[in-house]
Write an enzyme that holds these catalytic residues in place. Structure first.
Site, short mmCIF file in Angstrom:
data_model
loop_
_atom_site.label_atom_id
_atom_site.label_comp_id
_atom_site.label_asym_id
_atom_site.label_seq_id
_atom_site.Cartn_x
_atom_site.Cartn_y
_atom_site.Cartn_z
N PRO A 16 0.84 -1.20 0.00
CA PRO A 16 0.00 0.00 0.00
C PRO A 16 0.88 1.25 0.00
CG PRO A 16 0.06 -1.00 2.19
CD PRO A 16 0.80 -1.92 1.28
N MET A 17 0.61 2.17 -0.94
CA MET A 17 1.39 3.42 -1.02
C MET A 17 0.43 4.59 -1.20
SD MET A 17 4.58 2.26 -3.48
CE MET A 17 3.58 1.28 -4.62
N ALA A 18 0.48 5.53 -0.26
CA ALA A 18 -0.43 6.68 -0.30
C ALA A 18 -0.20 7.48 -1.58
CB ALA A 18 -0.20 7.57 0.92
N CYS A 100 3.73 3.32 8.42
CA CYS A 100 3.97 4.59 7.73
C CYS A 100 4.87 5.50 8.57
CB CYS A 100 2.64 5.30 7.45
SG CYS A 100 2.86 6.90 6.63
N LYS A 139 0.73 -4.26 9.00
CA LYS A 139 2.01 -3.87 8.38
C LYS A 139 2.79 -3.02 9.38
CE LYS A 139 4.16 -2.54 4.07
NZ LYS A 139 5.06 -1.42 4.25
N GLY A 201 10.77 -4.13 1.47
CA GLY A 201 11.88 -3.18 1.55
C GLY A 201 13.01 -3.50 0.60
N ASP A 202 13.22 -2.62 -0.39
CA ASP A 202 14.36 -2.70 -1.32
C ASP A 202 14.37 -3.96 -2.18
OD1 ASP A 202 15.13 -0.36 -0.15
OD2 ASP A 202 16.95 -1.12 0.79
#
Length: 323
Positions: A16-18, A100, A139, A201-202
């Protein structure tokens, strides 16, 4: 991988990315190989649910696959109400945001700020899990900072209070997105709980995905920033994990087709002028490798209606094909 009663098609998930994982982006990533796509986070504050931004974030009409909706907040009762509201709106999985790192989220004690308060984490998870009859996921980050890396403690709380699956970003809140993600904490978390664990992550390539899965023992991986302008990364990773072989990268004609599809869907979803404005960042990501000097992107970013954007991109790809 299973989340509650739901069987995922594969173990490659869209983070999920705002401002990014809206319905057009989720649908595109699903079509291009993602096993699950989690929505942008929605505030648990009911006062904002009727705003245009929140209404767009809640829009799952016609969406294929499992509908996973992320909620954010710090009040257990409001979080429970937000979960119920989103279930009534079609959510099939509720995801709680405790990862977040944004300052405006953390100053309200939401997002990764909650990792500082394990007792409040317990109360929120307990309230949300008991408020709905669908799977609830969580998350997190590995901790608040390097001296307070309490991901294992939070994971055990999550399991104890009924979380169905746990995604872990391999950075603390203090790290923001700087430096390299570390996976040792994710490995320790996986060893300490029996619920599914998702590593995040990455993860930017098929090889890195396999390396992270092998090292951590995680059940799945979650891709965020690496999918911006490269939504086909999901099928590339899934194919590599299944076969050990690399897919051919998409030809320029397919990149054009995917980008134009994405552009059209953004224009339709948001309307004018918002669709054209939101399209700018996506187009910029798609063309980073092709438009290395940024000359076309500067021109594109000055266009403020959908028709001009479509014409400009069609011309750009014609020129690219001719060279």
């Amino acid at each position: 991988m299973r989340i509650g009663s739901y069987q995922l098609e594969n173990n490659v998930i869209v983070a999920p990315m705002a401002g990014i994982t809206d319905r057009p982006f989720r649908q595109l990533c699903r079509r291009l190989g993602a096993g699950l796509a989690v929505s942008e986070m929605l505030s648990s504050n009911p006062k904002v649910w009727k705003t245009e931004k929140s209404m767009n974030r809640m829009d799952h009409s016609g969406e294929s696959g499992i509908r996973a909706v992320q909620i954010a907040g710090a009040d257990p009762e409001l979080m429970a109400q937000a979960a119920q509201f989103n279930v009534a709106n079609g959510a099939q999985i509720i995801d709680i945001n405790m990862g977040c790192p944004a300052k405006k989220v953390n100053k309200k004690l939401a997002g990764s700020a909650l990792l500082q308060f394990p007792e409040l984490v317990e109360e929120i998870i307990d309230a949300v899990v008991n408020a709905v009859d669908i799977p609830v996921t969580l998350k997190i980050r590995t901790g608040w900072d390097q001296d307070n890396r309490n991901g294992v403690e939070i994971a055990r709380i999550a399991e104890r209070y009924g979380i169905a699956s746990l995604a872990v970003h391999g950075r603390t809140r203090a790290c923001m997105y700087k430096g390299d993600a570390e996976y040792a904490t994710i490995r320790d978390i996986k060893r300490s709980v029996s619920i599914p664990v998702v590593a995040n992550g990455d993860i930017t390539s098929p090889e890195k995905a396999k390396q992270v899965l092998d090292y951590t023992g995680a059940d799945a991986i979650m891709i965020g920033r690496a999918a911006q302008g490269r939504p086909w990364i999901f099928r590339e990773i899934d194919h590599y994990l299944r076969t050990g072989e690399h897919m051919q990268p998409p030809a320029i004609a397919e990149v054009r087709s995917i980008l134009m599809e994405h552009l059209t869907n953004l224009h339709m979803f948001y309307g004018e002028p918002m669709g054209a404005r939101i399209a700018r960042k996506h187009v910029s990501w798609y063309l980073q490798t092709h438009d290395s000097d940024g000359q076309f992107r500067r021109v594109f970013n000055a266009l403020d209606n959908s028709e001009e954007q479509v014409v400009a991109l069609e011309q750009y790809f014609k020129t690219l094909a001719a060279n």
